[in-house]
Structure formats: C-alpha cells, structure tokens
Design an enzyme around this catalytic site. Structure first.
Site, short mmCIF file in Angstrom:
data_model
loop_
_atom_site.label_atom_id
_atom_site.label_comp_id
_atom_site.label_asym_id
_atom_site.label_seq_id
_atom_site.Cartn_x
_atom_site.Cartn_y
_atom_site.Cartn_z
N ARG A 23 69.78 39.08 -33.54
CA ARG A 23 69.57 38.60 -32.17
C ARG A 23 68.47 39.39 -31.46
O ARG A 23 67.65 38.82 -30.74
CB ARG A 23 70.85 38.67 -31.34
CG ARG A 23 71.94 37.71 -31.80
CD ARG A 23 73.21 37.88 -30.98
NE ARG A 23 73.69 39.25 -31.09
CZ ARG A 23 74.23 39.94 -30.09
NH1 ARG A 23 74.35 39.40 -28.89
NH2 ARG A 23 74.65 41.17 -30.27
N ASN A 41 75.77 35.40 -30.62
CA ASN A 41 76.70 35.35 -31.74
C ASN A 41 77.76 34.29 -31.49
O ASN A 41 78.27 34.17 -30.37
CB ASN A 41 77.38 36.70 -31.95
CG ASN A 41 76.47 37.73 -32.57
OD1 ASN A 41 75.48 37.40 -33.21
ND2 ASN A 41 76.79 38.99 -32.39
#
Length: 94
Positions: A23, A41
């Site tokens: 990320r 997530n």
C-alpha cells in the site's frame, strides 16, 4: 489549454500484498503520477486500489501494479476503469 482525459481505476490486487509495504509503495507511485485515491487492505487478504487522475497516469499505475517493481507477489489484478468522481483530495492508505 490542452486538458488530458481523466479516468478512475478500481483494482483488486491479490497475492502476497499485505504486510509487505504494498500500500505504501502504491501510494508513493500514485503520488508521483499526480493521482488521488486510496489503497486499502481488505479482509480477504487483497488490496483495493482506487485511483483518479489523468488517464495516462491511471493506466501507468495499473501497469506498475503487475510489474516487478511492486513489492510482494502479485497473483492477479482485477481492474476496471470509469469516470472519476473527484471524491479524493490526495492519495492515501486506508
């Protein structure tokens, strides 16, 4: 003024993409491309990415997601494109 076409990428990335900085690297890549959006997530172990900006930059991010430069191991990217909504001010992780 020559304005570039705008686009929105919605992508679900599966593989080993949680706990490996995926990320954060995605955020930095997206910011470098002047995109707004989010990388978050998901409960199933995937990462959801929504990115908006210039069509060329959005597609460059999508291509990067499957490149060797992306951290972890990407098994699949389920991507779709649409019109941007303008809901994001910057690119962040969630």
């Amino acid at each position: 003024m020559d304005e570039q076409p705008q686009a929105r990428l919605t992508a679900t990335v599966t593989g080993t993409v949680q706990g490996v900085g995926f990320r954060y690297y995605t955020r930095e890549r997206a910011r470098g491309l002047a995109l707004t959006g989010i990388a978050s997530n998901e409960a199933d172990g995937s990462v959801l990415i929504i990115a908006e900006g210039a069509d060329r930059a959005v597609r460059a991010l999508a291509q990067w997601l499957t490149s060797a430069a992306a951290p972890g191991r990407v098994d699949d990217v389920d991507a779709s494109y649409g019109k941007p909504t303008g809901e994001f001010r910057d690119f962040r992780t969630g």
